[in-house]
Design a protein around this motif. Structure first.
Motif, PDB file in Angstrom:
ATOM      1  N   SER A 146       0.448  -2.462  -9.843  1.00  0.00           N
ATOM      2  CA  SER A 146      -0.782  -2.254  -8.793  1.00  0.00           C
ATOM      3  C   SER A 146      -1.916  -2.909  -9.440  1.00  0.00           C
ATOM      4  O   SER A 146      -2.944  -2.878  -8.704  1.00  0.00           O
ATOM      5  CB  SER A 146      -1.105  -0.793  -8.773  1.00  0.00           C
ATOM      6  N   MET A 147      -2.122  -3.557 -10.497  1.00  0.00           N
ATOM      7  CA  MET A 147      -3.378  -4.339 -10.991  1.00  0.00           C
ATOM      8  C   MET A 147      -4.490  -3.319 -11.026  1.00  0.00           C
ATOM      9  O   MET A 147      -5.499  -3.993 -10.926  1.00  0.00           O
ATOM     10  CB  MET A 147      -3.426  -5.393 -10.412  1.00  0.00           C
ATOM     11  N   GLY A 148      -4.345  -2.165 -11.294  1.00  0.00           N
ATOM     12  CA  GLY A 148      -5.512  -1.195 -11.138  1.00  0.00           C
ATOM     13  C   GLY A 148      -6.060  -0.459  -9.835  1.00  0.00           C
ATOM     14  O   GLY A 148      -6.533   0.246  -9.874  1.00  0.00           O
ATOM     15  N   ALA A 149      -5.219  -0.987  -8.858  1.00  0.00           N
ATOM     16  CA  ALA A 149      -5.437  -0.440  -7.383  1.00  0.00           C
ATOM     17  C   ALA A 149      -5.178   0.942  -7.428  1.00  0.00           C
ATOM     18  O   ALA A 149      -5.340   1.646  -6.501  1.00  0.00           O
ATOM     19  CB  ALA A 149      -4.661  -1.239  -6.277  1.00  0.00           C
ATOM     20  N   ILE A 150      -4.221   1.448  -8.426  1.00  0.00           N
ATOM     21  CA  ILE A 150      -3.856   2.833  -8.476  1.00  0.00           C
ATOM     22  C   ILE A 150      -5.018   3.825  -8.540  1.00  0.00           C
ATOM     23  O   ILE A 150      -4.775   4.790  -8.129  1.00  0.00           O
ATOM     24  CB  ILE A 150      -2.762   2.992  -9.621  1.00  0.00           C
ATOM     25  N   PHE A 151      -6.285   3.263  -9.282  1.00  0.00           N
ATOM     26  CA  PHE A 151      -7.383   4.140  -9.241  1.00  0.00           C
ATOM     27  C   PHE A 151      -8.261   4.122  -7.938  1.00  0.00           C
ATOM     28  O   PHE A 151      -9.211   5.007  -7.807  1.00  0.00           O
ATOM     29  CB  PHE A 151      -8.410   3.682 -10.354  1.00  0.00           C
TER      30      PHE A 151
END
Length: 240
Positions: A146-151
């Motif tokens: 997700s490269m941080g998109a999970i947040f």
């Protein structure tokens, strides 16, 4: 959390039990710190670092551990030396600011899910709904992909197909005999349903949704697209 408990967070049952998941690597930690500025709960994250990152600037509680301990916690063969223990975010189902959703039925591949979350994070404005028996979005492989998109993506788990008509008036699905994505009615839909990578969605369950079918027209000889690719193309079309 105790180190022995942190090691267990690679397993879904312990992520659920302890209410935390792991985020590893510089890029993801930087994205976590950025997200924590607008999401106070993320500010409760804790950092575990080796001496290499002892001077890492963060407002999170930080503990320096040995490289051996880092290797035991890490999900990668060559740990970078920085991991965060992050609280699971409770997503509200009544957030009226997000009126549309992408629904994934029993998705199994962590890379596919992570890629889809990354796309939803890029475009914004879409809620992600996951059926039961789907891969856990807080699986380390999903989080990395997700490269941080999970947040930044509102995620709901354990959402069953038969609940969708109660929430969304116009539901879309992909079908080889459907209309082109460029048709105006595609943009009018509120929920976009996608099936399992290998099995799709059982026809009888899908028909109960009375979905509007659409197709991604191709000119090649292969039979199907990768799930993440299909979702990404649809999300792009939604935002054109």
């Amino acid at each position: 959390m105790k180190l022995d408990d942190i090691k267990k967070l690679h397993q879904k049952k312990y992520r659920t039990q302890f209410g935390h998941f792991l985020v590893e690597g510089e890029h993801l930690i930087l994205e976590l710190q950025r997200a924590a500025k607008s999401q106070p709960q993320l500010g409760l994250s804790e950092l575990l670092v080796t001496e290499q990152y002892a001077d890492w600037h963060s407002d999170f509680k930080t503990t320096v551990i040995s490289e051996r301990q880092m290797t035991q916690i890490s999900d990668t063969k060559s740990p970078q030396g920085i991991i965060a223990v992050v609280p699971l975010l409770a997503q509200s189902t009544d957030d009226i600011a997000i009126s549309k959703a992408v629904y994934l039925h029993e998705i199994q591949d962590p890379g596919n899910l992570g890629t889809i979350i990354r796309t939803l994070g890029w475009f914004g404005g879409l809620r992600l709904l996951l059926s039961s028996n789907s891969v856990d979005p807080y699986n380390p492989k999903v989080v990395r992909a997700s490269m941080g998109a999970i947040f930044h993506v509102a995620i709901e788990q354990e959402v069953e197909l038969d609940t969708l008509p109660h929430r969304y008036k116009n539901i879309a699905c992909l079908d080889m005999q459907g209309e082109a994505l460029s048709h105006p009615s595609f943009h009018a839909c509120e929920c976009y349903v996608f099936g399992n990578e290998a099995r799709g969605i059982p026809r009888d369950q899908l028909e109960e949704l009375s979905p509007h079918p659409f197709t991604i027209k191709g000119c090649g000889d292969i039979e199907s697209l990768n799930l993440a690719t299909a979702v990404n193309m649809c999300v792009y079309e939604m935002n054109r």
